[in-house]
Design a protein around this motif. Structure first.
Motif, PDB file in Angstrom:
ATOM      1  N   VAL A  35     -13.767 -10.975  22.291  1.00 40.22           N
ATOM      2  CA  VAL A  35     -14.824 -10.199  21.616  1.00 40.22           C
ATOM      3  C   VAL A  35     -15.688  -9.496  22.655  1.00 40.22           C
ATOM      4  O   VAL A  35     -15.991  -8.303  22.529  1.00 40.22           O
ATOM      5  CB  VAL A  35     -15.685 -11.107  20.713  1.00 40.22           C
ATOM      6  N   ALA A  36     -16.082 -10.227  23.680  1.00 39.12           N
ATOM      7  CA  ALA A  36     -16.926  -9.649  24.736  1.00 39.12           C
ATOM      8  C   ALA A  36     -16.202  -8.522  25.461  1.00 39.12           C
ATOM      9  O   ALA A  36     -16.798  -7.481  25.775  1.00 39.12           O
ATOM     10  CB  ALA A  36     -17.353 -10.730  25.713  1.00 39.12           C
ATOM     11  N   ALA A  37     -14.904  -8.709  25.724  1.00 38.80           N
ATOM     12  CA  ALA A  37     -14.123  -7.701  26.454  1.00 38.80           C
ATOM     13  C   ALA A  37     -13.973  -6.413  25.655  1.00 38.80           C
ATOM     14  O   ALA A  37     -13.811  -5.331  26.231  1.00 38.80           O
ATOM     15  CB  ALA A  37     -12.750  -8.263  26.816  1.00 38.80           C
ATOM     16  N   ALA A  38     -14.039  -6.514  24.335  1.00 37.88           N
ATOM     17  CA  ALA A  38     -13.879  -5.331  23.480  1.00 37.88           C
ATOM     18  C   ALA A  38     -15.147  -4.480  23.420  1.00 37.88           C
ATOM     19  O   ALA A  38     -15.116  -3.351  22.935  1.00 37.88           O
ATOM     20  CB  ALA A  38     -13.467  -5.758  22.072  1.00 37.88           C
ATOM     21  N   LEU A  39     -16.246  -5.012  23.921  1.00 36.77           N
ATOM     22  CA  LEU A  39     -17.515  -4.269  23.911  1.00 36.77           C
ATOM     23  C   LEU A  39     -17.657  -3.476  25.200  1.00 36.77           C
ATOM     24  O   LEU A  39     -17.247  -3.926  26.262  1.00 36.77           O
ATOM     25  CB  LEU A  39     -18.683  -5.245  23.767  1.00 36.77           C
ATOM     26  N   THR A  40     -18.268  -2.324  25.103  1.00 35.42           N
ATOM     27  CA  THR A  40     -18.477  -1.479  26.268  1.00 35.42           C
ATOM     28  C   THR A  40     -19.891  -1.655  26.797  1.00 35.42           C
ATOM     29  O   THR A  40     -20.843  -1.192  26.185  1.00 35.42           O
ATOM     30  CB  THR A  40     -18.233   0.008  25.923  1.00 35.42           C
ATOM     31  N   ASP A  41     -20.004  -2.360  27.916  1.00 39.96           N
ATOM     32  CA  ASP A  41     -21.284  -2.568  28.594  1.00 39.96           C
ATOM     33  C   ASP A  41     -22.404  -2.959  27.623  1.00 39.96           C
ATOM     34  O   ASP A  41     -23.417  -2.269  27.526  1.00 39.96           O
ATOM     35  CB  ASP A  41     -21.665  -1.297  29.365  1.00 39.96           C
ATOM     36  N   PRO A  42     -22.218  -4.067  26.889  1.00 39.99           N
ATOM     37  CA  PRO A  42     -23.235  -4.429  25.897  1.00 39.99           C
ATOM     38  C   PRO A  42     -24.486  -5.001  26.536  1.00 39.99           C
ATOM     39  O   PRO A  42     -24.435  -5.627  27.598  1.00 39.99           O
ATOM     40  CB  PRO A  42     -22.525  -5.507  25.070  1.00 39.99           C
ATOM     41  N   LYS A  43     -25.619  -4.785  25.893  1.00 41.32           N
ATOM     42  CA  LYS A  43     -26.839  -5.478  26.278  1.00 41.32           C
ATOM     43  C   LYS A  43     -26.660  -6.943  25.883  1.00 41.32           C
ATOM     44  O   LYS A  43     -25.883  -7.264  24.971  1.00 41.32           O
ATOM     45  CB  LYS A  43     -28.043  -4.883  25.543  1.00 41.32           C
ATOM     46  N   PRO A  44     -27.359  -7.865  26.535  1.00 43.63           N
ATOM     47  CA  PRO A  44     -27.223  -9.280  26.178  1.00 43.63           C
ATOM     48  C   PRO A  44     -27.464  -9.555  24.694  1.00 43.63           C
ATOM     49  O   PRO A  44     -26.755 -10.351  24.081  1.00 43.63           O
ATOM     50  CB  PRO A  44     -28.266  -9.971  27.057  1.00 43.63           C
ATOM     51  N   THR A  45     -28.464  -8.884  24.117  1.00 41.04           N
ATOM     52  CA  THR A  45     -28.744  -9.093  22.695  1.00 41.04           C
ATOM     53  C   THR A  45     -27.601  -8.578  21.820  1.00 41.04           C
ATOM     54  O   THR A  45     -27.295  -9.168  20.781  1.00 41.04           O
ATOM     55  CB  THR A  45     -30.059  -8.403  22.292  1.00 41.04           C
ATOM     56  N   GLU A  46     -26.973  -7.493  22.237  1.00 36.49           N
ATOM     57  CA  GLU A  46     -25.831  -6.962  21.489  1.00 36.49           C
ATOM     58  C   GLU A  46     -24.639  -7.904  21.574  1.00 36.49           C
ATOM     59  O   GLU A  46     -23.898  -8.085  20.602  1.00 36.49           O
ATOM     60  CB  GLU A  46     -25.452  -5.574  22.015  1.00 36.49           C
ATOM     61  N   LEU A  47     -24.465  -8.528  22.733  1.00 37.04           N
ATOM     62  CA  LEU A  47     -23.346  -9.442  22.923  1.00 37.04           C
ATOM     63  C   LEU A  47     -23.461 -10.661  22.021  1.00 37.04           C
ATOM     64  O   LEU A  47     -22.504 -11.012  21.307  1.00 37.04           O
ATOM     65  CB  LEU A  47     -23.271  -9.878  24.390  1.00 37.04           C
TER      66      LEU A  47
END
Length: 201
Positions: A35-47
């Motif tokens: 899930v984390a790898a699929a996000l593009t440079d997420p903010k900690p709150t977004e993660l």
């Protein structure tokens, strides 16, 4: 109303039970790294919020009529690092030595899904941030804490409601969120999908 907690956390279950809710517990088995790898440079709150949503969605897919709640917690350190479960005593030891005498922010993502007739008809998600001020355990105390196994499977390598509570000097924010699920935030999210707390008591 069937209320499903998409988490294996005994602390989250205890918070809900103490607040008058007896949830059905189902563990999502979500691959958090994927899930984390699929996000593009997420903010900690977004993660943390994305992880909570993924867990709730995984469980909601097999429900017919229910409210499903997913959560995920991580510690944001003063250096900007985001830390989940340490997994090993060595990692937990290093984290405690780095955080001793300092403050970090425990971020907990929450997602609430309403499932009717087998499909998600409404959803709400957000996060809670609570500042945690850590004490400085002695070497003997830290080693005993690590040997208990408690800090290995929890975000930030500490608990507020267990042995780790001896080493937390204070918090600024919602204590239930530090334990794993924010009751005030969950109540607001439930209201956002048309569910009152009294509906799940």
């Amino acid at each position: 109303m069937r209320f499903v907690l998409a988490s294996a956390s005994p602390a989250r279950l205890t918070v809900l039970r103490n607040a008058g809710v007896e949830p059905v517990v189902r563990v999502s088995g979500v691959d958090e790294d994927a899930v984390a790898a699929a996000l593009t440079d997420p903010k900690p709150t977004e993660l943390v919020t994305a992880l909570a949503v993924a867990k709730a969605e995984a469980i909601a897919a097999d429900e017919r009529d229910a409210v499903v709640v997913g959560c995920d917690s991580m510690l944001l350190t003063p250096d900007g690092a985001v830390e989940g479960k340490p997994g090993t005593a060595d990692v937990a030891r290093e984290r405690w030595r780095r955080m001793a005498g300092r403050a970090g922010t425990l971020l907990t993502g929450h997602a609430v899904l309403r499932v009717v007739d087998g499909r998600v008809v409404d959803r709400a998600a957000d996060h809670e941030a609570t500042v945690v001020r850590f004490g400085t355990p002695t070497d003997a105390e830290l080693e005993a804490y690590l040997a208990s196994g408690e800090p290995l499977g929890v975000a930030g390598a500490f608990t507020l409601d267990g042995r780790g509570g001896w080493f937390v000097e204070g918090i600024e924010g919602d204590p239930s969120s530090v334990i794993g699920i924010s009751l005030p935030l969950t109540r607001r999210l439930l209201a956002g999908i048309g569910v009152g707390v009294s509906d799940i008591w």
